[in-house]
Design a protein around this motif. Structure first.
Motif, mmCIF file in Angstrom:
data_model
loop_
_atom_site.group_PDB
_atom_site.id
_atom_site.type_symbol
_atom_site.label_atom_id
_atom_site.label_comp_id
_atom_site.label_asym_id
_atom_site.label_seq_id
_atom_site.Cartn_x
_atom_site.Cartn_y
_atom_site.Cartn_z
ATOM 1 N N THR B 50 0.850 -1.203 0.000
ATOM 2 C CA THR B 50 0.000 0.000 0.000
ATOM 3 C C THR B 50 0.879 1.243 0.000
ATOM 4 N N CYS B 51 0.347 2.285 -0.541
ATOM 5 C CA CYS B 51 1.057 3.562 -0.532
ATOM 6 C C CYS B 51 0.152 4.606 0.115
ATOM 7 N N ARG B 52 0.565 5.053 1.314
ATOM 8 C CA ARG B 52 -0.173 6.159 1.923
ATOM 9 C C ARG B 52 0.453 7.410 1.340
ATOM 10 N N THR B 98 -5.171 2.440 -3.396
ATOM 11 C CA THR B 98 -5.429 1.167 -4.078
ATOM 12 C C THR B 98 -4.259 0.216 -3.830
ATOM 13 N N PRO B 99 -4.459 -0.801 -3.009
ATOM 14 C CA PRO B 99 -3.360 -1.712 -2.706
ATOM 15 C C PRO B 99 -2.899 -2.472 -3.958
#
Lengths: 196, 152
Positions: B50-52, B98-99
Motif C-alpha cells: 500500500t502507498c499512503r 489502491t493496494p
C-alpha cells in the motif's frame, strides 16, 4: 409510409437476432467439438520409471494436467490445489489417478519429477516424455506449449493450464479451469467418480 | 523579519518537511515467500503493498537476499486457457488508496537461484525499490503454499 418502415425495422431486427443465435449455436458446436476431441494415444515415462499409456486410463478415472518444475508460480499453485482436492475425495477418490505432465522434458527428468510431485502429494504421478512423445500427447490433448527464451539465457514455458478429467474409457469427461473454486473442483471430481 | 517571524517560518518549513515525509509511506502486509519443493531453485514472493501517498508511486525493482535474480512478473491467462509468465520491465504503479496485490496466479516477485532451499519458518530479507519512496527493506517469512490455493 410509416407502416412500411415499421415492417422493415422488425424484419431487420429479426435478421439480427437470427444471426446472433446462429453464431452462438455455431460457437457452441465448435466448443463441444474441441472438448470431445481431447484425449487419445500417449506413452510417457512415470516418475517411478514405469511406462504409462492411454490403456492405463481404462477402468480408472484420471486427472491430467501440464506444467514444469522450473515454474515459480502457477504450477506449484495448481499442484497444491490438486493435492487438496484429492485429499478431500479421500475414500471415494481411490479410483482417481492424477498425472502431472511436464512440458519441459529438456530440464525435467523422471528423478526430478519424482522429488517434485511427491513434495505435494503421494497421489500425483509425474510423467516425462521425449520431445516426440510429448508432441504426440500434446496432439491428443490439444495442448499448447511453447518455450519462451528470457534475456538471461534461462527460459520459461507457456502452456495450457486446464486440468482434464478423463472417464473410465479414457475419454474426455470434463475440465477444471484455473479459476474454479475448491468446491466446484471437488463437485466435478465427485461427478467423475460417480458418472465417469 | 523579526526573530519571532523567522522562528515561525522555520517551524512552518520544518513541519512541511515532516508532513511531506509522513505523507508518502509504503506499507506491505500479508507478505510471504513460497517454500520451494526440493531440488527447485525458483519460487515466488507475494504480498499486499500500500502507498499512503498523494501521488502515484511505482514499484520498479526488487532485490531478494541470497537470490541470483529477482524480478517482477505477471502470470496471465487468456480465454483460451493458456497461461504465460512475463517479466514486467516498466515497474508496477501503486495508486494512493489502491493496494497492489501480488498473489499466486497473478503479479508476483519471481525469485531464482536461492543458494540454500528456504524452508517454512525461515525469513528472507529483501529490498523493494520505488520510484518516489526509494528503497524499502522488507523481511519475507517463508511459508508452504496454503492448501486451498488462491482462495486463501
Amino acid at each position: 409510409m410509416k407502416r412500411r418502415h415499421l415492417v422493415r425495422g422488425i424484419l431487420a431486427g429479426l435478421l439480427v437476432v437470427a444471426t446472433v443465435i446462429g453464431a452462438m449455436e455455431l460457437h457452441r458446436r465448435q466448443v463441444e467439438d474441441v472438448e470431445v476431441a481431447i484425449g487419445g494415444p500417449f506413452s510417457m515415462l512415470a516418475h517411478d520409471g514405469t511406462r504409462v499409456t492411454q490403456d492405463d486410463l481404462t477402468g480408472r478415472r484420471s486427472l491430467v494436467f501440464f506444467g514444469f518444475t522450473y515454474c515459480p508460480d502457477i504450477c506449484p499453485t495448481t499442484l497444491v490445489q490438486v493435492a487438496s482436492w484429492l485429499q478431500a475425495m479421500e475414500g471415494k477418490g481411490d479410483l482417481i489417478d492424477a498425472y502431472f505432465v511436464t512440458v519441459d522434458p529438456e530440464r525435467d527428468s523422471p528423478e526430478r519429477m519424482a522429488e517434485y510431485v511427491s513434495y505435494f502429494s503421494d497421489r500425483i504421478t509425474g510423467l516425462v516424455g521425449t520431445v516426440d512423445e510429448l508432441r504426440q500427447m500434446a496432439d491428443s490433448y490439444r495442448l499448447y506449449y511453447a518455450r519462451i527464451d528470457l534475456e538471461d539465457g534461462n527460459y520459461t514455458m507457456d502452456h495450457t493450464a486446464a486440468i482434464y478429467l478423463m472417464d473410465g474409457d479414457g475419454t474426455f469427461f470434463d475440465a477444471i479451469t484455473m479459476t474454479a473454486s475448491f468446491d466446484e473442483a471437488v463437485a466435478k471430481l465427485t461427478r467423475l467418480v460417480e458418472d465417469g | 523579519m523579526t526573530v519571532a517571524g523567522q522562528l515561525a517560518l522555520a517551524l512552518v518549513l520544518l513541519m512541511t518537511r515532516v508532513m511531506a515525509e509522513d505523507s508518502h509511506v509504503i506499507g506491505i502486509e500479508q507478505h510471504w515467500v513460497a517454500e520451494p519443493p526440493p531440488g527447485v531453485h525458483v519460487t515466488a514472493a507475494y504480498g499486499v503493498i500500500t502507498c499512503r501517498c498523494v501521488a502515484t508511486d511505482r514499484l520498479v525493482s526488487v532485490a531478494v537476499g541470497g537470490a541470483v535474480m529477482s524480478e517482477l512478473h505477471a502470470t496471465t491467462s487468456g480465454g483460451d486457457g493458456i497461461v504465460a509468465m512475463r517479466r514486467i520491465d516498466d515497474g508496477i504503479d501503486i495508486r494512493p488508496g489502491t493496494p497492489l496485490v501480488l498473489e499466486p496466479g497473478g503479479l508476483h516477485i519471481m525469485i531464482m537461484g536461492l543458494g540454500e532451499r528456504p524452508r517454512a519458518g525461515d525469513r528472507i530479507p529483501a529490498t523493494l525499490v520505488f520510484e518516489e519512496a526509494g528503497a524499502v527493506d522488507v523481511v519475507f517469512p517463508v511459508a508452504a503454499r496454503p492448501a486451498a490455493g488462491m482462495e486463501e
